[in-house]
Design a protein around this motif. Structure first.
Motif, PDB file in Angstrom:
ATOM      1  N   ALA A 124    -123.497  25.757  83.581  1.00 49.63           N
ATOM      2  CA  ALA A 124    -123.782  25.149  82.284  1.00 49.63           C
ATOM      3  C   ALA A 124    -125.093  24.372  82.312  1.00 49.63           C
ATOM      4  CB  ALA A 124    -122.639  24.229  81.872  1.00 49.63           C
ATOM      5  N   ASN A 125    -125.494  23.943  83.488  1.00 50.39           N
ATOM      6  CA  ASN A 125    -126.663  23.069  83.577  1.00 50.39           C
ATOM      7  C   ASN A 125    -127.878  23.697  84.255  1.00 50.39           C
ATOM      8  OD1 ASN A 125    -125.895  20.138  82.685  1.00 50.39           O
ATOM      9  ND2 ASN A 125    -124.107  20.928  83.781  1.00 50.39           N
ATOM     10  N   SER A 126    -127.679  24.783  85.021  1.00 52.63           N
ATOM     11  CA  SER A 126    -128.814  25.290  85.781  1.00 52.63           C
ATOM     12  C   SER A 126    -128.676  26.769  86.100  1.00 52.63           C
ATOM     13  CB  SER A 126    -128.947  24.509  87.096  1.00 52.63           C
ATOM     14  OG  SER A 126    -127.832  24.772  87.951  1.00 52.63           O
ATOM     15  N   THR A 127    -129.808  27.321  86.521  1.00 57.30           N
ATOM     16  CA  THR A 127    -129.857  28.699  86.997  1.00 57.30           C
ATOM     17  C   THR A 127    -130.455  28.696  88.392  1.00 57.30           C
ATOM     18  OG1 THR A 127    -130.196  29.547  84.762  1.00 57.30           O
ATOM     19  CG2 THR A 127    -130.800  31.005  86.587  1.00 57.30           C
ATOM     20  N   VAL A 128    -129.826  29.394  89.328  1.00 57.70           N
ATOM     21  CA  VAL A 128    -130.362  29.487  90.685  1.00 57.70           C
ATOM     22  C   VAL A 128    -131.563  30.436  90.659  1.00 57.70           C
ATOM     23  CG1 VAL A 128    -129.912  30.172  93.065  1.00 57.70           C
ATOM     24  CG2 VAL A 128    -128.110  29.058  91.717  1.00 57.70           C
ATOM     25  N   THR A 129    -132.717  29.939  91.092  1.00 51.70           N
ATOM     26  CA  THR A 129    -133.930  30.760  91.110  1.00 51.70           C
ATOM     27  C   THR A 129    -134.227  31.313  92.499  1.00 51.70           C
ATOM     28  OG1 THR A 129    -135.310  28.792  91.473  1.00 51.70           O
ATOM     29  CG2 THR A 129    -134.938  29.495  89.189  1.00 51.70           C
ATOM     30  N   ALA A 130    -133.695  30.677  93.532  1.00 52.15           N
ATOM     31  CA  ALA A 130    -133.900  31.169  94.895  1.00 52.15           C
ATOM     32  C   ALA A 130    -132.843  30.557  95.799  1.00 52.15           C
ATOM     33  CB  ALA A 130    -135.292  30.823  95.413  1.00 52.15           C
ATOM     34  N   GLN A 131    -132.466  31.302  96.826  1.00 51.40           N
ATOM     35  CA  GLN A 131    -131.488  30.812  97.790  1.00 51.40           C
ATOM     36  C   GLN A 131    -131.806  31.407  99.159  1.00 51.40           C
ATOM     37  OE1 GLN A 131    -127.251  30.830  96.764  1.00 51.40           O
ATOM     38  NE2 GLN A 131    -126.779  31.711  98.770  1.00 51.40           N
ATOM     39  N   GLN A 132    -131.696  30.573 100.183  1.00 47.56           N
ATOM     40  CA  GLN A 132    -131.951  31.047 101.546  1.00 47.56           C
ATOM     41  C   GLN A 132    -131.125  30.212 102.513  1.00 47.56           C
ATOM     42  OE1 GLN A 132    -134.371  33.653 102.663  1.00 47.56           O
ATOM     43  NE2 GLN A 132    -132.891  33.417 104.307  1.00 47.56           N
ATOM     44  N   THR A 133    -130.585  30.855 103.540  1.00 48.92           N
ATOM     45  CA  THR A 133    -129.871  30.144 104.593  1.00 48.92           C
ATOM     46  C   THR A 133    -130.771  30.061 105.817  1.00 48.92           C
ATOM     47  OG1 THR A 133    -127.707  30.873 103.796  1.00 48.92           O
ATOM     48  CG2 THR A 133    -127.830  30.145 106.084  1.00 48.92           C
ATOM     49  N   PHE A 134    -130.926  28.846 106.336  1.00 47.72           N
ATOM     50  CA  PHE A 134    -131.807  28.583 107.470  1.00 47.72           C
ATOM     51  C   PHE A 134    -131.021  28.122 108.685  1.00 47.72           C
ATOM     52  CE2 PHE A 134    -134.466  27.998 103.755  1.00 47.72           C
ATOM     53  CZ  PHE A 134    -135.668  28.601 104.118  1.00 47.72           C
ATOM     54  N   CYS A 135    -131.605  28.326 109.847  1.00 47.76           N
ATOM     55  CA  CYS A 135    -131.092  27.746 111.094  1.00 47.76           C
ATOM     56  C   CYS A 135    -132.099  26.710 111.544  1.00 47.76           C
ATOM     57  CB  CYS A 135    -130.941  28.835 112.157  1.00 47.76           C
ATOM     58  SG  CYS A 135    -130.395  28.185 113.773  1.00 47.76           S
ATOM     59  N   TYR A 136    -131.737  25.441 111.411  1.00 45.91           N
ATOM     60  CA  TYR A 136    -132.604  24.355 111.831  1.00 45.91           C
ATOM     61  C   TYR A 136    -132.176  23.865 113.207  1.00 45.91           C
ATOM     62  CZ  TYR A 136    -134.454  24.020 107.100  1.00 45.91           C
ATOM     63  OH  TYR A 136    -135.064  24.292 105.911  1.00 45.91           O
ATOM     64  N   MET A 137    -133.129  23.790 114.107  1.00 42.64           N
ATOM     65  CA  MET A 137    -132.837  23.278 115.438  1.00 42.64           C
ATOM     66  C   MET A 137    -132.845  21.755 115.407  1.00 42.64           C
ATOM     67  SD  MET A 137    -132.293  26.048 116.907  1.00 42.64           S
ATOM     68  CE  MET A 137    -132.163  25.665 118.645  1.00 42.64           C
ATOM     69  N   PRO A 138    -132.167  21.093 116.356  1.00 41.82           N
ATOM     70  CA  PRO A 138    -132.194  19.630 116.406  1.00 41.82           C
ATOM     71  C   PRO A 138    -133.624  19.116 116.564  1.00 41.82           C
ATOM     72  CG  PRO A 138    -130.468  20.488 117.822  1.00 41.82           C
ATOM     73  CD  PRO A 138    -131.296  21.671 117.399  1.00 41.82           C
ATOM     74  N   ALA A 139    -133.835  17.894 116.076  1.00 43.31           N
ATOM     75  CA  ALA A 139    -135.153  17.274 116.219  1.00 43.31           C
ATOM     76  C   ALA A 139    -135.491  17.097 117.698  1.00 43.31           C
ATOM     77  CB  ALA A 139    -135.163  15.914 115.526  1.00 43.31           C
ATOM     78  N   ILE A 140    -136.781  17.029 117.972  1.00 49.05           N
ATOM     79  CA  ILE A 140    -137.228  16.779 119.343  1.00 49.05           C
ATOM     80  C   ILE A 140    -136.591  15.479 119.834  1.00 49.05           C
ATOM     81  CG2 ILE A 140    -139.234  16.274 120.780  1.00 49.05           C
ATOM     82  CD1 ILE A 140    -140.868  18.024 118.853  1.00 49.05           C
ATOM     83  N   ASP A 141    -136.035  15.505 121.020  1.00 46.53           N
ATOM     84  CA  ASP A 141    -135.325  14.353 121.562  1.00 46.53           C
ATOM     85  C   ASP A 141    -136.306  13.245 121.947  1.00 46.53           C
ATOM     86  OD1 ASP A 141    -133.627  12.560 122.689  1.00 46.53           O
ATOM     87  OD2 ASP A 141    -132.854  13.883 124.259  1.00 46.53           O
ATOM     88  N   GLU A 142    -136.238  12.140 121.228  1.00 48.17           N
ATOM     89  CA  GLU A 142    -137.106  10.989 121.507  1.00 48.17           C
ATOM     90  C   GLU A 142    -136.308   9.816 122.080  1.00 48.17           C
ATOM     91  OE1 GLU A 142    -140.747  10.808 118.599  1.00 48.17           O
ATOM     92  OE2 GLU A 142    -138.897  10.914 117.405  1.00 48.17           O
TER      93      GLU A 142
END
Length: 263
Positions: A124-142
């Motif tokens: 009712a409020n929006s239309t999906v214009t793009a969708q993607q599934t990503f694999c994000y690795m953990p941040a660099i260990d600091e």
């Protein structure tokens, strides 16, 4: 978890070799990372940002009501920069969601009334214009760097207290800082007033046995604080300090708990 993910946003976390791999599920393919499904939405002329946000809340509630607690849904609103003035404003037309750790079962039952309800809110409020599934690795260990930094701040704290440098100590403490464990809780103002008072200033301060645990944007330090008064009296206290990192990367002490050594 969210801090690690947000640091990694904007960088595809799979190498060329990893991209060539196949797996039966997204979770299996991204076993060493974090699965995030990102959707970009255009707000309909008859829709609103508020309605879109309400749909996201209902979406999250759907999973919680099903006993699913390991996922998190982030809701974003596009920001637009005016080239003429350099100022920023929110877009009323573009929004996004990032579904972190989406349930491995995929889409819900389309016949489930609760599922149909929040999907209808989105539609009712929006239309999906793009969708993607990503694999994000953990941040660099600091962790090692942050641990060393917090230990340095703890030493600076002791040095400033011994020197009566209230301004220097104040730079380490968040405005909401509180200390507990003495006769009554002490605010940042209380601590700085005591530091600036020559009558209350110790002759020396030593810290020892300092250890630090880092968890996302927080660091938990503990150790032993030993101060020698001008009359020679020695007082030792165990301390636990909670530090928080702000958006600029600066660390501020938020809270302390002190007590007898060994307690």
């Amino acid at each position: 978890m969210l801090k690690e993910i947000m640091i990694g946003l904007g960088a595809l976390a799979a190498s060329g070799a990893a991209m060539a791999q196949t797996a039966p599920t997204a979770d299996a393919l991204c076993a060493k990372g974090q699965v995030v499904t990102v959707r970009f939405n255009e707000i309909k002329p008859t829709g609103t940002i508020e309605g879109f946000n309400a749909a996201a809340v209902a979406n999250q509630k759907f999973y919680r009501d099903k006993g699913i607690k390991g996922n998190v849904q982030l809701v974003g609103r596009a920001m637009v920069r005016d080239a003429a003035t350099g100022t920023w404003s929110f877009s009323d037309k573009r929004a996004s969601t990032a579904h972190v750790n989406p349930p491995g079962g995929g889409r819900g039952d389309p016949n489930d009334p609760a599922w149909k309800a929040f999907v209808a809110q989105y539609d009712a409020n929006s239309t999906v214009t793009a969708q993607q599934t990503f694999c994000y690795m953990p941040a660099i260990d600091e962790t090692a760097t942050i641990t060393a930094e917090i230990k340095k701040f703890e030493q600076v704290w002791a040095d400033k207290a011994a020197a009566g440098d209230a301004a220097g100590l104040g730079a380490l403490l968040d405005d909401s800082y509180m200390s507990y464990g003495k006769a009554k809780p002490e605010t940042k103002a209380d601590i700085l007033a005591n530091t600036a008072d020559p009558k209350k200033r110790p002759a020396s301060v030593k810290i020892s046995d300092v250890t630090v645990k880092v968890d996302g944007g927080y660091a938990f330090a503990q150790g032993v604080w030993t101060e020698t008064a001008k009359d020679g009296k020695v007082t030792s206290l165990s301390f636990q300090d909670i530090w928080k990192q702000d958006r600029e990367g600066n660390w501020k002490a938020m809270m302390s708990q002190v007590g007898p050594v060994g307690s």
